[in-house]
Write an enzyme that holds these catalytic residues in place. Sequence first.
Site, short mmCIF file in Angstrom:
data_model
loop_
_atom_site.label_atom_id
_atom_site.label_comp_id
_atom_site.label_asym_id
_atom_site.label_seq_id
_atom_site.Cartn_x
_atom_site.Cartn_y
_atom_site.Cartn_z
N GLU A 120 12.43 2.05 -2.93
CA GLU A 120 12.21 3.39 -2.37
C GLU A 120 12.96 3.55 -1.05
OE1 GLU A 120 7.91 3.23 -2.63
OE2 GLU A 120 8.11 3.28 -4.81
N SER A 180 4.32 -1.91 -11.81
CA SER A 180 3.18 -1.61 -12.68
C SER A 180 2.38 -2.84 -13.10
CB SER A 180 3.63 -0.80 -13.90
OG SER A 180 4.21 0.43 -13.50
N GLY A 213 1.88 -2.42 -6.13
CA GLY A 213 1.75 -1.11 -5.50
C GLY A 213 0.41 -0.48 -5.82
N GLY A 214 0.41 0.44 -6.75
CA GLY A 214 -0.78 1.23 -7.07
C GLY A 214 -2.05 0.42 -7.23
N TRP A 255 0.82 -1.22 0.00
CA TRP A 255 0.00 0.00 0.00
C TRP A 255 0.85 1.27 0.00
CZ3 TRP A 255 -4.58 -0.84 4.02
CH2 TRP A 255 -5.38 -1.90 3.57
N GLU A 281 11.88 -6.30 -8.73
CA GLU A 281 11.18 -5.07 -9.09
C GLU A 281 12.14 -4.13 -9.83
OE1 GLU A 281 7.56 -4.36 -6.35
OE2 GLU A 281 9.29 -3.46 -5.41
P1 PGA Z 1 3.66 -0.34 -8.56
O1 PGA Z 1 4.64 -0.56 -7.31
O2 PGA Z 1 2.83 -1.60 -8.69
O3 PGA Z 1 2.83 0.87 -8.21
O4 PGA Z 1 4.53 -0.12 -9.76
C1 PGA Z 1 5.20 -1.82 -7.03
C2 PGA Z 1 6.08 -1.72 -5.81
O5 PGA Z 1 6.76 -0.68 -5.63
O6 PGA Z 1 6.12 -2.64 -4.99
#
Ligand code: PGA
Length: 248
Positions: free
Chosen positions: A94, A209, A230-231, A10, A164
């Site tokens: 990140e 993504s 993620g998103g 999230w 990733e």
């Molecule tokens: P995303 O992020 O699906 O928004 O690209 C994936 C993640 O950072 O785990």
Amino acid sequence: MRKKLVAGNWKMHGSLTENAALLAAIKPALDGIEAAVCVPFPYLAQVQASLAGSSISWGAQNVSEQAKGAFTGEVSTAMLRDFGCEYVIVGHSERRSLYGESDELVARKYMAAQAAGLTPILCVGESLSEREGGVTEAVVARQLDAVIAAAGVASLASAVVAYEPVWAIGTGKTATPEQAQAVHAFIRRKLAALDANVAERLIIQYGGSVKAANAAELMAQPDIDGGLIGGASLIADEFIAICRAAAK
Ligand code: PGA
């Protein structure tokens, strides 16, 4: 056959109200399907109360490498266990790029998680310039080697790896199924050289993504064993569709 595992990340999103709606939608829809959500620390109690007894596990997105003490602002593995966490993401790009987490620190967090009985979801992946520079495999190998040096290859029997590519995270630019599969196969080959059994059983998620529209073809790749989302994990219908695609 390896099972597949989809986990939502999230990130720093959500509120008590938004989460309640999201959880109310995904819980019945994913009944019987193993999945997970990794949520911000303040919402662990909420997901614990909501998801206990369901097929959806939960976890955090980061954890301290320290057990306890004067570490203002940090959260320990024992605290995550207190809230029923099964998983914790370590080494997300990140955290590595924005918060300066080194390969060595990530390895310490990974070991702390395992010592507490949590399953670390270890993120690895190259930046765009690294991919363009042809060092994708070298970067992923270096990130894995830091963990193997610290914890041993056998530790991966109780871990999940998430590949990733940084250039695909939150950009809408997914790696093609072939690009992702190539790196997943590299990871498995590399680990198989050290321990074939561990390599064969390891869940290697793809992240970057992933959405309902591209999940099926990614999940169909032989070395892609689920996703870190993620998103799209914030949108009930998207997350449900991705989990169902992986479960097929
Ligand atoms: P995303 O992020 O699906 O928004 O690209 C994936 C993640 O950072 O785990």
